[in-house]
Scaffold this motif. Structure first.
Motif, mmCIF file in Angstrom:
data_model
loop_
_atom_site.group_PDB
_atom_site.id
_atom_site.type_symbol
_atom_site.label_atom_id
_atom_site.label_comp_id
_atom_site.label_asym_id
_atom_site.label_seq_id
_atom_site.Cartn_x
_atom_site.Cartn_y
_atom_site.Cartn_z
ATOM 1 N N ASP A 185 0.872 -1.158 0.000
ATOM 2 C CA ASP A 185 0.000 0.000 0.000
ATOM 3 C C ASP A 185 0.913 1.212 0.000
ATOM 4 O O ASP A 185 1.453 1.622 1.012
ATOM 5 C CB ASP A 185 -0.882 -0.010 1.254
ATOM 6 C CG ASP A 185 -1.844 1.168 1.292
ATOM 7 O OD1 ASP A 185 -1.941 1.874 0.272
ATOM 8 O OD2 ASP A 185 -2.480 1.384 2.345
ATOM 9 N N TRP A 186 1.083 1.814 -1.162
ATOM 10 C CA TRP A 186 2.123 2.822 -1.349
ATOM 11 C C TRP A 186 1.674 4.187 -0.840
ATOM 12 O O TRP A 186 1.253 5.048 -1.612
ATOM 13 C CB TRP A 186 2.522 2.920 -2.826
ATOM 14 C CG TRP A 186 3.279 1.721 -3.307
ATOM 15 C CD1 TRP A 186 2.820 0.719 -4.110
ATOM 16 C CD2 TRP A 186 4.636 1.409 -3.001
ATOM 17 N NE1 TRP A 186 3.806 -0.213 -4.318
ATOM 18 C CE2 TRP A 186 4.939 0.191 -3.656
ATOM 19 C CE3 TRP A 186 5.637 2.025 -2.248
ATOM 20 C CZ2 TRP A 186 6.191 -0.426 -3.576
ATOM 21 C CZ3 TRP A 186 6.877 1.416 -2.152
ATOM 22 C CH2 TRP A 186 7.141 0.213 -2.817
ATOM 23 N N ASP A 187 1.771 4.391 0.477
ATOM 24 C CA ASP A 187 1.529 5.731 0.997
ATOM 25 C C ASP A 187 2.821 6.546 0.895
ATOM 26 O O ASP A 187 3.877 6.032 0.488
ATOM 27 C CB ASP A 187 1.011 5.684 2.435
ATOM 28 C CG ASP A 187 1.997 5.039 3.410
ATOM 29 O OD1 ASP A 187 3.186 4.874 3.064
ATOM 30 O OD2 ASP A 187 1.574 4.702 4.529
ATOM 31 N N ALA A 188 2.750 7.823 1.253
ATOM 32 C CA ALA A 188 3.892 8.722 1.057
ATOM 33 C C ALA A 188 5.124 8.271 1.829
ATOM 34 O O ALA A 188 6.255 8.362 1.330
ATOM 35 C CB ALA A 188 3.508 10.142 1.467
ATOM 36 N N LYS A 189 4.919 7.766 3.039
ATOM 37 C CA LYS A 189 6.065 7.373 3.861
ATOM 38 C C LYS A 189 6.768 6.156 3.265
ATOM 39 O O LYS A 189 8.003 6.083 3.260
ATOM 40 C CB LYS A 189 5.612 7.081 5.292
ATOM 41 C CG LYS A 189 5.069 8.298 6.023
ATOM 42 C CD LYS A 189 4.683 7.956 7.447
ATOM 43 C CE LYS A 189 4.155 9.188 8.182
ATOM 44 N NZ LYS A 189 2.858 9.638 7.647
ATOM 45 N N LEU A 190 5.990 5.189 2.783
ATOM 46 C CA LEU A 190 6.604 4.005 2.205
ATOM 47 C C LEU A 190 7.308 4.347 0.894
ATOM 48 O O LEU A 190 8.378 3.794 0.586
ATOM 49 C CB LEU A 190 5.553 2.919 1.978
ATOM 50 C CG LEU A 190 6.101 1.549 1.540
ATOM 51 C CD1 LEU A 190 7.086 1.009 2.566
ATOM 52 C CD2 LEU A 190 4.955 0.566 1.334
ATOM 53 N N ILE A 191 6.755 5.249 0.138
ATOM 54 C CA ILE A 191 7.420 5.681 -1.098
ATOM 55 C C ILE A 191 8.766 6.310 -0.762
ATOM 56 O O ILE A 191 9.777 6.026 -1.414
ATOM 57 C CB ILE A 191 6.530 6.659 -1.883
ATOM 58 C CG1 ILE A 191 5.300 5.927 -2.453
ATOM 59 C CG2 ILE A 191 7.318 7.320 -3.012
ATOM 60 C CD1 ILE A 191 4.288 6.844 -3.105
ATOM 61 N N ARG A 192 8.796 7.166 0.257
ATOM 62 C CA ARG A 192 10.070 7.780 0.653
ATOM 63 C C ARG A 192 11.088 6.725 1.046
ATOM 64 O O ARG A 192 12.255 6.794 0.656
ATOM 65 C CB ARG A 192 9.858 8.754 1.825
ATOM 66 C CG ARG A 192 9.220 10.055 1.444
ATOM 67 C CD ARG A 192 9.475 11.115 2.504
ATOM 68 N NE ARG A 192 8.939 10.769 3.809
ATOM 69 C CZ ARG A 192 7.705 11.026 4.198
ATOM 70 N NH1 ARG A 192 6.859 11.596 3.361
ATOM 71 N NH2 ARG A 192 7.308 10.725 5.420
ATOM 72 N N ARG A 193 10.646 5.743 1.832
ATOM 73 C CA ARG A 193 11.581 4.700 2.260
ATOM 74 C C ARG A 193 12.140 3.943 1.065
ATOM 75 O O ARG A 193 13.336 3.673 0.984
ATOM 76 C CB ARG A 193 10.892 3.719 3.211
ATOM 77 C CG ARG A 193 11.864 2.669 3.771
ATOM 78 C CD ARG A 193 11.148 1.527 4.467
ATOM 79 N NE ARG A 193 10.266 2.009 5.510
ATOM 80 C CZ ARG A 193 9.394 1.235 6.137
ATOM 81 N NH1 ARG A 193 9.271 -0.040 5.795
ATOM 82 N NH2 ARG A 193 8.631 1.718 7.093
ATOM 83 N N ALA A 194 11.262 3.602 0.120
ATOM 84 C CA ALA A 194 11.705 2.840 -1.049
ATOM 85 C C ALA A 194 12.679 3.648 -1.900
ATOM 86 O O ALA A 194 13.700 3.125 -2.363
ATOM 87 C CB ALA A 194 10.494 2.412 -1.879
ATOM 88 N N VAL A 195 12.383 4.928 -2.099
ATOM 89 C CA VAL A 195 13.241 5.764 -2.941
ATOM 90 C C VAL A 195 14.597 5.978 -2.280
ATOM 91 O O VAL A 195 15.647 5.897 -2.943
ATOM 92 C CB VAL A 195 12.549 7.106 -3.237
ATOM 93 C CG1 VAL A 195 13.507 8.060 -3.948
ATOM 94 C CG2 VAL A 195 11.290 6.883 -4.081
ATOM 95 N N ILE A 196 14.607 6.240 -0.995
ATOM 96 C CA ILE A 196 15.880 6.432 -0.286
ATOM 97 C C ILE A 196 16.687 5.141 -0.288
ATOM 98 O O ILE A 196 17.905 5.147 -0.485
ATOM 99 C CB ILE A 196 15.618 6.935 1.147
ATOM 100 C CG1 ILE A 196 15.023 8.351 1.100
ATOM 101 C CG2 ILE A 196 16.904 6.925 1.975
ATOM 102 C CD1 ILE A 196 14.505 8.842 2.438
ATOM 103 N N TRP A 197 16.005 4.015 -0.099
ATOM 104 C CA TRP A 197 16.693 2.710 -0.155
ATOM 105 C C TRP A 197 17.320 2.494 -1.529
ATOM 106 O O TRP A 197 18.473 2.078 -1.632
ATOM 107 C CB TRP A 197 15.690 1.595 0.152
ATOM 108 C CG TRP A 197 16.191 0.219 -0.159
ATOM 109 C CD1 TRP A 197 17.025 -0.555 0.602
ATOM 110 C CD2 TRP A 197 15.887 -0.557 -1.335
ATOM 111 N NE1 TRP A 197 17.250 -1.766 -0.015
ATOM 112 C CE2 TRP A 197 16.585 -1.792 -1.208
ATOM 113 C CE3 TRP A 197 15.113 -0.339 -2.474
ATOM 114 C CZ2 TRP A 197 16.504 -2.791 -2.175
ATOM 115 C CZ3 TRP A 197 15.038 -1.337 -3.425
ATOM 116 C CH2 TRP A 197 15.731 -2.540 -3.280
ATOM 117 N N LEU A 198 16.566 2.804 -2.575
ATOM 118 C CA LEU A 198 17.066 2.606 -3.933
ATOM 119 C C LEU A 198 18.262 3.517 -4.207
ATOM 120 O O LEU A 198 19.259 3.092 -4.811
ATOM 121 C CB LEU A 198 15.946 2.877 -4.942
ATOM 122 C CG LEU A 198 16.290 2.668 -6.415
ATOM 123 C CD1 LEU A 198 16.729 1.235 -6.673
ATOM 124 C CD2 LEU A 198 15.106 3.051 -7.301
ATOM 125 N N ALA A 199 18.172 4.766 -3.773
ATOM 126 C CA ALA A 199 19.275 5.704 -3.987
ATOM 127 C C ALA A 199 20.539 5.229 -3.278
ATOM 128 O O ALA A 199 21.648 5.302 -3.825
ATOM 129 C CB ALA A 199 18.877 7.091 -3.498
#
Length: 664
Positions: free
Chosen positions: A274-288
């Motif tokens: 469930d892609w809420d804003a917080k999970l999106i941030r975590r995923a993007v920071i992890w990917l970076a």
């Protein structure tokens, strides 16, 4: 959860694992299972054999079982118990004895037959131990084997005292304790040098013989090793990993201890999200971080090739996702933690709530007398420099964290000061004599007398004044609360009570702050930070409907034991090289904690080193993500109380309830 996701989970979690939000929920679930088995065996006319653990983890289970005994009539007359371990040598009446621990937390409050209680004997001669261990194994077999074995997990992955290297077939024996284990136990023994080097413990094989095994873990400090035991390879290096081979083992975690499980940390790798804003941030920071790229340089291919196809499909393209996350992170950065006055505003500045109130009344709650400068010293200095009315509330005296030699040095000073200036008083002379005699004859692990505790508290209080003054806080704005729950003279504290909470309520109502800063550093190994935070939350719950609170913000800091993960940060205060040096000097004012702290926890570095490394690490991370480069950053998340219910929400979405304050 879908069957497909169940299979994906199973492939990573090799021990069945249940995660509940709060430790109280875990304690209640485990206690219910134990109680049910006891009652079933009673109905069958059989004994129920329990394997019991010590340490902070199972105390909530024992408290619930005691409650069931007193309020629901749960009887333990058919229970036989075997404890996992005991320090060696150890007298049963010593403060650190597991005999004493079990009596205080369970046995003395229930109707178990003392003849059915078995705790390894730490009073034996070393020659007697091998035969005794064989007899302990036989006693377990003669009782019919253990029905339910309760376990915690140590920082080395040990269960019982089965340190790294313990074999799967190991039995009850004398073992040499790992250095990390002794460091973790140092607070209970008032210094690592007083911790026994050996212990008698059930072996891994003894534990695995139990028909049912429940391993519990609470808090961020157990998150990494729990994940390693649950998802890693079976290895003697992590004794708890052998539970993967048990047919009826289960792990019970609170949400904090589950933080490093794949399902929690990287949920997109195990199934739909469930892609809420917080999970999106975590995923993007992890990917970076994974690709060592700034956020704005991530591509659609990067997302697709790293398991984030669902995210890019639902919220792409990458450019839009990157831009939104970057803008959020950029907006967290502010050099005006108390808000910027209208006269200093420039077009495009981030406006925070209540900026029209300037200067603000701010209060920093410091669990120990040095947490303020260690964790947010740079922000303290900034708030004072920018003209805010800054208060610091030291919640506890911190008296147990003073070395005896420091206390003796201050006592000698007081004695010679009185002699030098001709100050004579019979009572003062008696106290001087008592302090000198007590400290010079004190035994390892002995609890300080009330006089010594007061002296050590005065030492910490003087250091706190020096640190606060150095940051720019006036003496009248330094508040020493000395919350009663702490004043036991031992690491083990009393539950938070009404008096503790009311002290904070009274201070809040007196100051009526626009900003409250509190320690969210819940990995503090002694638990004081967690208890102090819960007391603050309880106090805020009582004042949240008062008119002044409508203009109040609550910010949580970290730094002494851990740092906020980047996706959780809501305010990032840049610290210049000069401010970082000033912060270091403020920490140095706490001389009794300098060079070597009495209770350093798992990190051997000095507190100023930990703080600077974490602050610099946050700045380097922001830089790597493509944001402005700073010397250091202090990070905060916001806690918003539930104006209708009994809890609140931290900025990173963690629900915080107040129901467990009394038992924290």
């Amino acid at each position: 959860m879908s069957s497909a996701l169940d299979m994906q989970m199973a492939s990573r979690e090799k021990i069945p694992t249940q995660v509940l939000t709060d430790p109280a929920d875990v304690n209640a679930a485990v206690a219910r299972e134990i109680a049910e088995l006891i009652r079933v065996r009673q109905a069958e006319g059989k004994t129920c054999v329990l394997g019991l653990a010590t340490g902070s983890t199972p105390t909530g289970v024992y408290a619930e079982l005691v409650r069931m005994h007193k309020e629901e009539g749960l009887s333990f007359k058919n229970v036989v118990s075997f404890n996992l371990d005991e320090y060696f040598p150890m007298q049963p009446n010593e403060l650190q004895s597991y005999h004493r621990f079990m009596n205080e937390h369970l046995f003395s409050h229930i109707d178990i037959d003392p003849k059915n209680v078995h705790v390894p004997d730490g009073t034996l001669s070393i020659e007697e131990v091998p035969h005794y261990c064989q007899a302990y194994e036989k006693a377990i077999r003669d009782a019919g084997g253990i029905d339910i074995q309760l376990l915690g997990i140590g920082r080395t992955g040990h269960i019982g005292f089965n340190e790294p290297g313990s074999g799967k077939g190991s039995r009850t024996r004398l073992i040499w304790l790992d250095r990390k284990t002794r460091i973790d136990a140092a607070s209970d023994f008032f210094g690592m040098e007083n911790v026994p080097t050996k212990a008698i413990t059930m072996g891994v094989g003894t534990i695995l013989d139990a028909r049912r095994i429940i391993m519990m873990a609470f808090g961020e400090g157990k998150a990494r090793i729990s994940a390693e035991a649950i998802e890693g390879e079976v290895t003697p290096v992590v004794a708890a990993s052998f539970l993967q081979d048990h047919p009826n083992a289960q792990v019970m975690l609170d949400s904090a201890a589950a933080a490093h499980l794949t399902r929690t940390n990287l949920p997109w790798l195990v199934g739909p999200c469930d892609w809420d804003a917080k999970l999106i941030r975590r995923a993007v920071i992890w990917l970076a971080q994974l690709l060592d790229k700034p956020v704005l340089k991530l591509t659609d291919e990067d997302y697709n090739e790293s398991g984030l196809q669902e995210l890019i499909a639902e919220h792409g393209p990458a450019y839009e996702i990157n831009r939104n996350v970057f803008r959020y992170l950029q907006a967290t950065i502010t050099g005006w933690p108390g808000g910027k006055p209208s006269s200093a505003k420039r077009p495009g500045d981030l406006r925070r709530a209540s900026d029209e109130v300037f200067p603000k009344r701010c209060i920093c709650f410091s669990p120990h007398p040095d947490d303020d400068v260690i964790s947010m010293g740079g922000t303290l200095i900034r708030l004072c420099d920018q003209g805010h009315d800054m208060h610091i509330a030291y919640q506890t005296s911190g008296n147990i964290a003073v070395f005896d030699e420091d206390a003796l040095r201050f006592a000698d000073f007081a004695k010679e000061f009185n002699e030098l200036f001709g100050i004579s008083d019979h009572k003062a002379g008696e106290i001087e004599e008592h302090i000198e005699e007590f400290l010079r004859n004190k035994k390892p692990g002995q609890v300080d007398s009330p006089e010594i505790q007061k002296l050590k508290g005065l030492i910490r209080r003087g250091e706190a004044r020096a640190g606060g003054r150095y940051c720019g806080v006036s003496d009248e704005n330094l508040h020493f609360l000395d919350m009663p729950f702490y004043e036991t003279g031992t690491v083990r504290k009393k539950p938070v009570g009404e008096e503790d909470i009311q002290i904070i309520v009274d201070l809040l109502q007196k100051i009526q702050p626009h900003q409250i800063y509190a320690a969210g550093d819940l990995s503090d190994p002694h638990g004081t930070h967690r208890v102090c935070l819960m007391a603050i939350f309880a106090a805020i719950h009582r004042v949240k409907n008062e008119a002044w609170f409508k203009d109040c913000q609550v910010w949580l800091y970290r730094g002494a034991w851990q740092e906020w993960e980047p996706e959780h940060i809501e305010m990032a205060v840049p610290i210049s090289p000069q401010e970082l040096q000033r912060k270091r000097q403020a920490i140095f004012k706490h001389e009794s904690q300098k060079d070597k702290a009495l209770f350093p926890g798992s990190d051997p570095r000095e507190f100023w080193q930990r703080a600077e490394d974490r602050n610099r690490g946050t700045a380097k991370l922001y830089d790597a993500l493509g944001l402005a480069e700073y010397e250091a950053i202090e990070a905060f998340v916001r806690w918003v109380p539930d104006l209708e219910g009994d809890g609140g929400t931290v900025g990173f979405g963690e629900a915080v309830t107040l129901a467990g304050v009394q038992s924290s």
